[in-house]
Design a protein around this motif. Structure first.
Motif, PDB file in Angstrom:
ATOM      1  N   GLU A 240      49.830  39.079 122.108  1.00 32.02           N
ATOM      2  CA  GLU A 240      50.474  38.638 120.874  1.00 32.02           C
ATOM      3  C   GLU A 240      51.769  39.419 120.684  1.00 32.02           C
ATOM      4  O   GLU A 240      51.762  40.652 120.663  1.00 32.02           O
ATOM      5  CB  GLU A 240      49.555  38.835 119.665  1.00 32.02           C
ATOM      6  CG  GLU A 240      50.177  38.303 118.373  1.00 32.02           C
ATOM      7  CD  GLU A 240      49.243  38.364 117.180  1.00 32.02           C
ATOM      8  OE1 GLU A 240      49.550  37.719 116.152  1.00 32.02           O
ATOM      9  OE2 GLU A 240      48.198  39.058 117.259  1.00 32.02           O
ATOM     10  N   LEU A 241      52.865  38.698 120.523  1.00 29.12           N
ATOM     11  CA  LEU A 241      54.192  39.296 120.382  1.00 29.12           C
ATOM     12  C   LEU A 241      54.772  38.880 119.035  1.00 29.12           C
ATOM     13  O   LEU A 241      54.703  37.707 118.654  1.00 29.12           O
ATOM     14  CB  LEU A 241      55.083  38.842 121.535  1.00 29.12           C
ATOM     15  CG  LEU A 241      56.470  39.451 121.721  1.00 29.12           C
ATOM     16  CD1 LEU A 241      56.918  39.261 123.165  1.00 29.12           C
ATOM     17  CD2 LEU A 241      57.506  38.834 120.804  1.00 29.12           C
ATOM     18  N   ASP A 242      55.363  39.837 118.322  1.00 22.66           N
ATOM     19  CA  ASP A 242      55.991  39.552 117.028  1.00 22.66           C
ATOM     20  C   ASP A 242      57.502  39.481 117.222  1.00 22.66           C
ATOM     21  O   ASP A 242      58.178  40.515 117.257  1.00 22.66           O
ATOM     22  CB  ASP A 242      55.639  40.649 116.024  1.00 22.66           C
ATOM     23  CG  ASP A 242      56.071  40.301 114.609  1.00 22.66           C
ATOM     24  OD1 ASP A 242      56.871  39.364 114.454  1.00 22.66           O
ATOM     25  OD2 ASP A 242      55.610  40.962 113.659  1.00 22.66           O
ATOM     26  N   PRO A 243      58.083  38.281 117.337  1.00 22.27           N
ATOM     27  CA  PRO A 243      59.520  38.170 117.605  1.00 22.27           C
ATOM     28  C   PRO A 243      60.392  38.676 116.469  1.00 22.27           C
ATOM     29  O   PRO A 243      61.541  39.050 116.687  1.00 22.27           O
ATOM     30  CB  PRO A 243      59.736  36.667 117.820  1.00 22.27           C
ATOM     31  CG  PRO A 243      58.381  36.085 118.014  1.00 22.27           C
ATOM     32  CD  PRO A 243      57.460  36.965 117.240  1.00 22.27           C
ATOM     33  N   TYR A 244      59.851  38.668 115.236  1.00 23.36           N
ATOM     34  CA  TYR A 244      60.646  39.001 114.067  1.00 23.36           C
ATOM     35  C   TYR A 244      60.724  40.499 113.789  1.00 23.36           C
ATOM     36  O   TYR A 244      61.479  40.918 112.926  1.00 23.36           O
ATOM     37  CB  TYR A 244      60.087  38.292 112.835  1.00 23.36           C
ATOM     38  CG  TYR A 244      60.200  36.792 112.895  1.00 23.36           C
ATOM     39  CD1 TYR A 244      61.401  36.152 112.624  1.00 23.36           C
ATOM     40  CD2 TYR A 244      59.101  36.009 113.223  1.00 23.36           C
ATOM     41  CE1 TYR A 244      61.505  34.779 112.676  1.00 23.36           C
ATOM     42  CE2 TYR A 244      59.194  34.630 113.282  1.00 23.36           C
ATOM     43  CZ  TYR A 244      60.397  34.021 113.009  1.00 23.36           C
ATOM     44  OH  TYR A 244      60.500  32.653 113.068  1.00 23.36           O
ATOM     45  N   ASP A 245      59.929  41.302 114.467  1.00 24.55           N
ATOM     46  CA  ASP A 245      59.929  42.747 114.246  1.00 24.55           C
ATOM     47  C   ASP A 245      60.500  43.438 115.484  1.00 24.55           C
ATOM     48  O   ASP A 245      59.813  43.563 116.495  1.00 24.55           O
ATOM     49  CB  ASP A 245      58.511  43.246 113.974  1.00 24.55           C
ATOM     50  CG  ASP A 245      58.467  44.728 113.624  1.00 24.55           C
ATOM     51  OD1 ASP A 245      59.511  45.407 113.755  1.00 24.55           O
ATOM     52  OD2 ASP A 245      57.389  45.215 113.231  1.00 24.55           O
ATOM     53  N   PRO A 246      61.756  43.887 115.426  1.00 26.50           N
ATOM     54  CA  PRO A 246      62.376  44.496 116.607  1.00 26.50           C
ATOM     55  C   PRO A 246      61.669  45.755 117.088  1.00 26.50           C
ATOM     56  O   PRO A 246      61.875  46.181 118.228  1.00 26.50           O
ATOM     57  CB  PRO A 246      63.800  44.822 116.131  1.00 26.50           C
ATOM     58  CG  PRO A 246      64.036  43.925 114.966  1.00 26.50           C
ATOM     59  CD  PRO A 246      62.700  43.781 114.300  1.00 26.50           C
ATOM     60  N   ASP A 247      60.842  46.368 116.244  1.00 22.77           N
ATOM     61  CA  ASP A 247      60.160  47.614 116.614  1.00 22.77           C
ATOM     62  C   ASP A 247      58.696  47.415 116.992  1.00 22.77           C
ATOM     63  O   ASP A 247      57.997  48.387 117.296  1.00 22.77           O
ATOM     64  CB  ASP A 247      60.245  48.612 115.448  1.00 22.77           C
ATOM     65  CG  ASP A 247      61.678  48.966 115.092  1.00 22.77           C
ATOM     66  OD1 ASP A 247      62.484  49.163 116.018  1.00 22.77           O
ATOM     67  OD2 ASP A 247      61.990  49.029 113.889  1.00 22.77           O
ATOM     68  N   ALA A 248      58.213  46.177 116.989  1.00 21.26           N
ATOM     69  CA  ALA A 248      56.792  45.925 117.236  1.00 21.26           C
ATOM     70  C   ALA A 248      56.456  46.035 118.716  1.00 21.26           C
ATOM     71  O   ALA A 248      57.214  45.587 119.574  1.00 21.26           O
ATOM     72  CB  ALA A 248      56.406  44.542 116.718  1.00 21.26           C
ATOM     73  N   THR A 249      55.306  46.634 119.005  1.00 17.32           N
ATOM     74  CA  THR A 249      54.782  46.703 120.366  1.00 17.32           C
ATOM     75  C   THR A 249      53.839  45.524 120.589  1.00 17.32           C
ATOM     76  O   THR A 249      52.939  45.300 119.767  1.00 17.32           O
ATOM     77  CB  THR A 249      54.016  48.014 120.587  1.00 17.32           C
ATOM     78  OG1 THR A 249      54.899  49.118 120.368  1.00 17.32           O
ATOM     79  CG2 THR A 249      53.469  48.090 122.014  1.00 17.32           C
ATOM     80  N   PRO A 250      53.998  44.748 121.655  1.00 20.64           N
ATOM     81  CA  PRO A 250      53.082  43.623 121.903  1.00 20.64           C
ATOM     82  C   PRO A 250      51.642  44.105 122.083  1.00 20.64           C
ATOM     83  O   PRO A 250      51.399  45.192 122.618  1.00 20.64           O
ATOM     84  CB  PRO A 250      53.624  43.001 123.194  1.00 20.64           C
ATOM     85  CG  PRO A 250      55.037  43.471 123.283  1.00 20.64           C
ATOM     86  CD  PRO A 250      55.058  44.829 122.670  1.00 20.64           C
ATOM     87  N   ARG A 251      50.707  43.279 121.644  1.00 20.93           N
ATOM     88  CA  ARG A 251      49.300  43.646 121.661  1.00 20.93           C
ATOM     89  C   ARG A 251      48.513  42.729 122.591  1.00 20.93           C
ATOM     90  O   ARG A 251      48.674  41.509 122.535  1.00 20.93           O
ATOM     91  CB  ARG A 251      48.712  43.559 120.245  1.00 20.93           C
ATOM     92  CG  ARG A 251      49.379  44.483 119.226  1.00 20.93           C
ATOM     93  CD  ARG A 251      49.034  44.048 117.812  1.00 20.93           C
ATOM     94  NE  ARG A 251      49.471  44.994 116.798  1.00 20.93           N
ATOM     95  CZ  ARG A 251      50.670  45.002 116.239  1.00 20.93           C
ATOM     96  NH1 ARG A 251      51.567  44.078 116.606  1.00 20.93           N
ATOM     97  NH2 ARG A 251      50.982  45.887 115.326  1.00 20.93           N
ATOM     98  N   LYS A 252      47.655  43.315 123.416  1.00 21.14           N
ATOM     99  CA  LYS A 252      46.734  42.544 124.255  1.00 21.14           C
ATOM    100  C   LYS A 252      45.415  42.441 123.489  1.00 21.14           C
ATOM    101  O   LYS A 252      44.722  43.436 123.292  1.00 21.14           O
ATOM    102  CB  LYS A 252      46.540  43.216 125.610  1.00 21.14           C
ATOM    103  CG  LYS A 252      47.832  43.354 126.406  1.00 21.14           C
ATOM    104  CD  LYS A 252      47.570  43.800 127.840  1.00 21.14           C
ATOM    105  CE  LYS A 252      48.870  43.937 128.617  1.00 21.14           C
ATOM    106  NZ  LYS A 252      48.646  44.164 130.074  1.00 21.14           N
ATOM    107  N   ARG A 253      45.075  41.215 123.061  1.00 19.88           N
ATOM    108  CA  ARG A 253      43.941  40.978 122.175  1.00 19.88           C
ATOM    109  C   ARG A 253      42.657  40.781 122.986  1.00 19.88           C
ATOM    110  O   ARG A 253      42.383  39.688 123.493  1.00 19.88           O
ATOM    111  CB  ARG A 253      44.209  39.755 121.300  1.00 19.88           C
ATOM    112  CG  ARG A 253      45.467  39.865 120.420  1.00 19.88           C
ATOM    113  CD  ARG A 253      45.337  40.975 119.405  1.00 19.88           C
ATOM    114  NE  ARG A 253      46.396  40.904 118.390  1.00 19.88           N
ATOM    115  CZ  ARG A 253      46.569  41.812 117.442  1.00 19.88           C
ATOM    116  NH1 ARG A 253      45.754  42.855 117.366  1.00 19.88           N
ATOM    117  NH2 ARG A 253      47.545  41.686 116.557  1.00 19.88           N
ATOM    118  N   THR A 254      41.833  41.827 123.094  1.00 22.79           N
ATOM    119  CA  THR A 254      40.652  41.750 123.958  1.00 22.79           C
ATOM    120  C   THR A 254      39.557  40.858 123.377  1.00 22.79           C
ATOM    121  O   THR A 254      38.716  40.359 124.128  1.00 22.79           O
ATOM    122  CB  THR A 254      40.079  43.147 124.219  1.00 22.79           C
ATOM    123  OG1 THR A 254      39.581  43.720 123.001  1.00 22.79           O
ATOM    124  CG2 THR A 254      41.138  44.070 124.813  1.00 22.79           C
TER     125      THR A 254
END
Length: 319
Positions: A183-197
């Motif tokens: 899951e990637l948040d395109p609107y947050d330049p500081d967000a780290t993508p998350r692998k949703r287990t």
């Protein structure tokens, strides 16, 4: 802050993307209708796409020409977020050049990704390089498979082979850290993508996101075609909690946790009178984020191989 899908003009999900953007690209607005805007960039949008990784450059993304196909593809991939705009209302999207573009970024083969959900931190996801079992460098996801109601994008990872990742030769658990839904948040330049287990580890061909009548999230997923499932295995995740319909930071944080708590189901042929409302399958629960429903397997073991768990075959072989 992110918009809900009810605020997003539907044409953005179907908008044409530049020819060299690669497959599985999606375009999302920086401004939307209903008289309210949370982001700068009138008439602009964000394009999210990916490609096979070449090298491990951490240089910032400058323009769309950098998305051309690499000459030496590997199993690792890079994900891009790029500001785009239309020169005319019905024209194609073109990259925005120059100016302050905080959204433009690339997640390279060295970029950190965070593992979340019930399998995160388990011993089967820990490595010498990452004793926590929660931080992964790189992804094998390229295509954007879906957009969530809260404005994030979902990307399905492929299996990673030893010749594509140097850590695999040293630590067999490294392979368990790929194959998830990112899951990637395109609107947050500081967000780290998350692998949703919580959504299981398998190669996905399609993902469809919807809401139940009471506001919970449903993710219907079809696996890549395999010999054991000639038509592709089907799984369904239903969240424990409901979507909050708002654009505040607190509501967005709540929605970002929805894919970590819920129940994962596998489809099986329906018996008479047992089919779901679509009339094609019955759904067997495999696990939720606290309990496994497959005898002899823990929640993490189910999530690491939901195909095998759905077949209820031999116990999962563990390294």
């Amino acid at each position: 802050m992110n918009p809900l899908s009810s605020l997003l003009p539907r044409q953005f999900s179907r908008a044409p993307v530049p020819d060299n953007a690669g497959d599985g690209a999606v375009v999302l607005p920086l401004e939307w209708s209903r008289g309210r805007s949370c982001h700068r960039g009138a008439g602009q949008a964000l394009m999210v796409t990916g490609r096979e990784a070449v090298g491990v450059s951490a240089e910032p993304l400058n323009n769309l020409s950098e998305l051309s196909e690499p000459s030496e593809p590997s199993n690792l991939c890079e994900l891009f977020v790029l500001a785009v705009r239309r020169t005319v209302p019905a024209g194609d999207w073109q990259e925005v050049l120059g100016g302050d573009l905080p959204y433009n970024r690339v997640f390279t083969a060295r970029a950190p990704f965070v593992l979340t959900g019930p399998a995160a931190g388990h011993r089967l996801l820990r490595t010498v390089a990452d004793p926590s079992g929660r931080r992964v460098l790189g992804t094998s996801a390229r295509r954007c498979l879906a957009v969530t109601p809260w404005g994030t994008t979902l990307h399905g990872e492929r299996a990673v082979h030893p010749n594509a990742h140097q850590n695999l030769a040293r630590d067999p658990h490294e392979a368990n850290r790929f194959g998830w839904l990112v899951e990637l948040d395109p609107y947050d330049p500081d967000a780290t993508p998350r692998k949703r287990t919580m959504l299981g580890r398998f190669q996905r061909d399609r993902v469809a996101i919807s809401l139940t009548a009471d506001g919970r999230v449903t993710a219907d997923m079809v696996g890549m075609v395999a010999t054991a499932e000639p038509s592709g295995a089907r799984f369904r995740f239903v969240s424990r909690d409901r979507v909050r319909r708002g654009a505040t930071a607190a509501e967005h944080r709540h929605n970002l946790a929805l894919l970590d708590h819920g129940t994962l189901y596998a489809a099986r042929p329906a018996d008479d009178g047992e089919a779901d409302r679509e009339g094609t399958d019955a759904w067997t629960p495999l696990c939720d984020d606290e309990q496994s429903f497959v005898p002899g397997r823990s929640v993490t073991e189910v999530l690491l191989d939901p195909r095998s768990a759905a077949r209820a075959g031999d116990p999962l072989p563990l390294p």
